[in-house]
Design an enzyme around this catalytic site. Structure first.
Site, PDB file in Angstrom:
ATOM      1  N   CYS A  90       0.748  -1.140   0.128  1.00 59.21           N
ATOM      2  CA  CYS A  90      -0.042   0.193  -0.190  1.00 59.21           C
ATOM      3  C   CYS A  90       0.935   1.361   0.037  1.00 59.21           C
ATOM      4  O   CYS A  90       2.020   1.070   0.283  1.00 59.21           O
ATOM      5  CB  CYS A  90      -0.836   0.139   1.214  1.00 59.21           C
ATOM      6  SG  CYS A  90       0.129   0.130   2.711  1.00 59.21           S
ATOM      7  N   HIS A 124       4.789  -4.743   8.986  1.00 60.65           N
ATOM      8  CA  HIS A 124       4.352  -6.152   9.567  1.00 60.65           C
ATOM      9  C   HIS A 124       4.703  -7.512   8.348  1.00 60.65           C
ATOM     10  O   HIS A 124       3.713  -7.690   7.866  1.00 60.65           O
ATOM     11  CB  HIS A 124       2.970  -6.436  10.193  1.00 60.65           C
ATOM     12  CG  HIS A 124       2.980  -5.820  11.494  1.00 60.65           C
ATOM     13  ND1 HIS A 124       1.755  -5.245  11.950  1.00 60.65           N
ATOM     14  CD2 HIS A 124       3.795  -5.865  12.476  1.00 60.65           C
ATOM     15  CE1 HIS A 124       1.962  -4.663  13.176  1.00 60.65           C
ATOM     16  NE2 HIS A 124       3.100  -5.341  13.591  1.00 60.65           N
ATOM     17  N   HIS A 162       3.269   2.616  11.639  1.00 57.49           N
ATOM     18  CA  HIS A 162       2.205   2.583  12.230  1.00 57.49           C
ATOM     19  C   HIS A 162       2.202   4.064  13.172  1.00 57.49           C
ATOM     20  O   HIS A 162       1.248   4.165  13.906  1.00 57.49           O
ATOM     21  CB  HIS A 162       2.033   1.480  13.230  1.00 57.49           C
ATOM     22  CG  HIS A 162       2.183   0.033  12.474  1.00 57.49           C
ATOM     23  ND1 HIS A 162       3.587  -0.607  12.315  1.00 57.49           N
ATOM     24  CD2 HIS A 162       1.193  -0.579  11.832  1.00 57.49           C
ATOM     25  CE1 HIS A 162       3.014  -1.737  11.497  1.00 57.49           C
ATOM     26  NE2 HIS A 162       1.809  -1.663  11.238  1.00 57.49           N
ATOM     27  N   GLU A 181      -0.209   0.919  16.183  1.00 53.72           N
ATOM     28  CA  GLU A 181      -0.972   2.001  15.750  1.00 53.72           C
ATOM     29  C   GLU A 181      -2.061   2.662  16.893  1.00 53.72           C
ATOM     30  O   GLU A 181      -2.074   3.707  16.906  1.00 53.72           O
ATOM     31  CB  GLU A 181      -1.905   1.622  14.456  1.00 53.72           C
ATOM     32  CG  GLU A 181      -2.645   2.963  13.618  1.00 53.72           C
ATOM     33  CD  GLU A 181      -3.504   2.492  12.507  1.00 53.72           C
ATOM     34  OE1 GLU A 181      -3.189   1.371  12.160  1.00 53.72           O
ATOM     35  OE2 GLU A 181      -4.592   3.101  12.570  1.00 53.72           O
ATOM     36  N   THR A 219      -6.647   1.951  11.141  1.00 48.08           N
ATOM     37  CA  THR A 219      -7.089   1.945   9.662  1.00 48.08           C
ATOM     38  C   THR A 219      -7.190   0.647   8.970  1.00 48.08           C
ATOM     39  O   THR A 219      -7.456   0.603   7.791  1.00 48.08           O
ATOM     40  CB  THR A 219      -5.745   2.620   9.076  1.00 48.08           C
ATOM     41  OG1 THR A 219      -4.508   1.920   9.542  1.00 48.08           O
ATOM     42  CG2 THR A 219      -5.754   4.130   9.483  1.00 48.08           C
ATOM     43  N   SER A 268       1.140  -5.086   3.416  1.00 52.00           N
ATOM     44  CA  SER A 268       2.602  -4.904   3.478  1.00 52.00           C
ATOM     45  C   SER A 268       3.650  -6.164   2.972  1.00 52.00           C
ATOM     46  O   SER A 268       4.646  -6.534   3.190  1.00 52.00           O
ATOM     47  CB  SER A 268       3.028  -5.085   5.027  1.00 52.00           C
ATOM     48  OG  SER A 268       2.229  -5.869   5.688  1.00 52.00           O
TER      49      SER A 268
HETATM   50 FE1  F3S Z   1      -1.024   1.297   4.329  1.00 51.43          FE
HETATM   51 FE2  F3S Z   1      -1.362   3.677   5.669  1.00 51.43          FE
HETATM   52 FE3  F3S Z   1      -3.412   2.382   4.926  1.00 51.43          FE
HETATM   53  S1  F3S Z   1       0.166   1.724   5.963  1.00 51.43           S
HETATM   54  S2  F3S Z   1      -3.033   0.103   5.003  1.00 51.43           S
HETATM   55  S3  F3S Z   1      -1.976   2.977   3.429  1.00 51.43           S
HETATM   56  S4  F3S Z   1      -3.199   3.409   6.678  1.00 51.43           S
END
Ligand code: F3S
Length: 579
Positions: free
Chosen positions: A2, A32, A70, A122, A158, A258
């Site tokens: 992401c 992670h 986070h 987070e 999130t 991730s």
């Molecule tokens: Fe990734 Fe940020 Fe969303 S780390 S899952 S874009 S809150």
């Protein structure tokens, strides 16, 4: 990855690449994903110790601490900034947005209900921003257990399940009718969950790829399970057993936010190989044939032959047949050799090629050797000049690999030419251009550049080939940029960054179009140049802006797609000969 994870990884790589002295730490695991963290650790990233405040004098070599994606509680961040280390904030901007929201509402006198997992970094960070007015709820029932508050803000970690948000929000609303409820689940999470739900209805099985301790990966697994599908969660291909796919007609593949692309590609490759072994239709046979053609580098060899014939055709030179063999065998041999010399790229960026090389390594080595012999035989037929060109190209390939003399390596800051960021792109393009220009030098009447127009015509052929191969290499590098950076391959896209490299590609496509346009006025077969514009700059622009911005699975279809441009080029010659 992401957006937030990609940003954190890129910041970590930049810190590691730029650090000349001192140690680089991350405050807690940066993301992670164990495999990605192992790679960072191999590059020198250390974990900032939890008891750093008491232990600080022993961390004297520390220069930089990276705040994980986070985020961090503000008091911890302030304590960190009060030391003499430099702090790089890799907090995901979307998490930072929630932190700002919590701060402003707490300043207005609200208590904050955080829907998330207690102990998750987070959530711990958000609790810090709430300054004692934060309350974590993991499920609906927890809401009833909260003490009474006057003003309430509800936010979510999130990576929570977006389908459950409405229930939590309604429960908070019925308890505090005046409450503010802001859905802070990030769009990257929502999109992955939507995909997992879609795949769970369309497929009989679901494979979730990602770290075991990644919250959003766990949520994807739960979605597959809840849909009643045969679901497994894996970190890598070795965890997939062939018994999993038995009896399943289709399997969906989804990855956590991730999960590195190379990990996803490796799992896709394993599933594809399990699927291939059970297919027996004529279409499956054709697919296997094309795969063998591409992964044995024959397809690219064929492309080399076609482009050489097309380039010679632009000046009206009908190259003897053995030239096609010369280009075909030499390009194939060189490409196979490159794959053998760069196993990391084959394994991680193109796992399909990696497994093909592993399975048929001996035969491919024989093919590589045989292709070199045949290309030199064809060169001998063409005459001493072409034989010399081929020998010089082999020598250049050898020099590209070996250690540079001391003065050159200290001047350029690299140990060998292959470490130069522009080395890979330009050396391949230069090699093709020199090879494919050779027949034009032998044409009759000779095009040897002793007249201005001869020199100009040879230059046009050289530039057409050089730019086309340079763009092809760049396209491949765009797809592999994150993997290349992880494994320390300094390609042009890694060195320039995606945005600048994209501008560079646009400039190349314009320059290439200009060369073809100007060539129309001076070369005898201008309709062929027009065709080369369609199969060249236009084709490359369409595949880059339409398809290449999305990550691919790195299987043979990617190379099949990109390398088809060379075969396309010869269609123009065929039409021109027919008419
Ligand atoms: Fe990734 Fe940020 Fe969303 S780390 S899952 S874009 S809150």
């Amino acid at each position: 990855y992401c957006f937030g994870v990609r940003r954190a990884m890129n910041l970590a790589f930049s810190c590691l690449e730029q650090s000349r002295q001192g140690d680089i730490y991350s405050y807690g695991p940066l993301i992670h994903n164990r495999q990605a963290l192992d790679l960072l650790e191999n590059k020198g990233l250390k974990l900032w110790p939890e008891d750093w405040e008491t232990n600080f004098p022993t961390l004297i070599g520390a220069t930089t601490v990276i705040i994980r994606a986070h985020g961090l509680a503000p008091e911890t961040e302030s304590a960190l900034r009060a030391t003499n280390v430099s702090v790089v904030d890799a907090t995901c901007p979307r998490v930072a947005q929630v932190q700002r929201l919590v701060t402003s509402e707490v300043d207005e006198g609200s208590d904050v209900v955080i829907w998330g997992s207690s102990g998750h970094p987070e959530v711990e960070g958000l609790l810090g921003y709430a300054g004692g007015r934060g309350h974590v709820v993991a499920q609906l029932e927890d809401i009833e257990l909260l003490p009474p508050f006057e003003k309430v803000l509800l936010v979510a970690q999130t990576t929570q399940d977006y389908e459950k948000w409405e229930d939590i929000s309604q429960a908070v609303l019925s308890r505090w009718p005046e409450s503010k409820r802001i859905n802070t689940i990030c769009s990257a999470t929502v999109n992955r969950q939507k995909e997992a739900r879609r795949l769970s209805t369309e497929c009989q099985g679901l494979v979730v790829v990602g770290g075991r301790n990644s919250g959003n990966t766990k949520r994807l697994f739960e979605i597959g399970k809840a849909a009643g599908r045969s679901t497994i969660s894996v970190e890598g291909p070795e965890e997939i057993d062939s018994s999993f796919v038995e009896g399943l007609s289709s399997v969906g593949l989804v990855a956590g936010a991730s999960t590195p692309l190379w990990q996803l590609r490796a799992v896709h490759q394993k599933l594809a190989s399990l699927s291939r072994s059970s297919e027996s239709s004529p279409f499956a046979f054709a697919k296997r044939f094309m795969r063998a053609l591409v992964l044995s580098s024959m397809y690219l060899g064929l492309g080399g032959g076609c482009l050489g014939i097309a380039a010679a055709g632009t000046v009206g030179y009908a190259a003897p047949d053995y030239f096609f063999g010369l280009f075909f065998f030499f390009v194939q041999a060189m490409h196979l050799l490159n794959s053998f010399l760069d196993p990391i790229s084959a394994r991680y960026n193109e796992p399909d090629r990696g497994s093909f090389l592993k399975k048929y390594g001996f035969y491919l080595l024989l093919l590589c050797f045989g292709s070199f012999v045949l290309s030199f035989t064809a060169a001998a037929l063409a005459g001493p000049l072409v034989l010399m060109v081929l020998s010089l190209l082999c020598l250049a390939r050898f020099l590209y690999e070996i250690r540079l003399p001391f003065f050159l390596s200290s001047l350029l800051g690299v140990k060998s030419a292959k470490e130069l960021s522009f080395g890979k792109c330009t050396s391949a393009a230069m090699g093709w251009a020199v090879l494919l220009t050779a027949p034009a030098l032998l044409s009759s009447p000779p095009l040897l550049p002793h007249t201005l127009s001869g020199f100009f015509q040879v230059s046009v052929i050289f530039l057409i080939v050089f730019l086309q191969v340079l763009c092809r290499t760049l396209l491949m590098d765009f797809q592999d940029s994150l993997g290349d950076r992880m494994f320390g391959r300094r390609t042009l896209v890694v060195a320039l960054g995606w945005k600048v490299a994209e501008k560079f590609l646009s400039a190349l496509l314009c320059a290439w179009s200009m060369v073809l346009f100007v060539g129309c006025f001076f070369l005898p077969h201008w309709p062929l140049l027009l065709w080369l514009w369609i199969s060249g700059p236009l084709f490359n622009a369409v595949i880059f802006w339409r398809f290449m911005k999305k990550p691919s699975f790195g299987d043979f279809k990617q190379a099949l797609f990109i390398d088809s441009q060379f075969l396309l080029s010869v269609i123009g010659v065929a039409i021109w000969k027919l008419i």
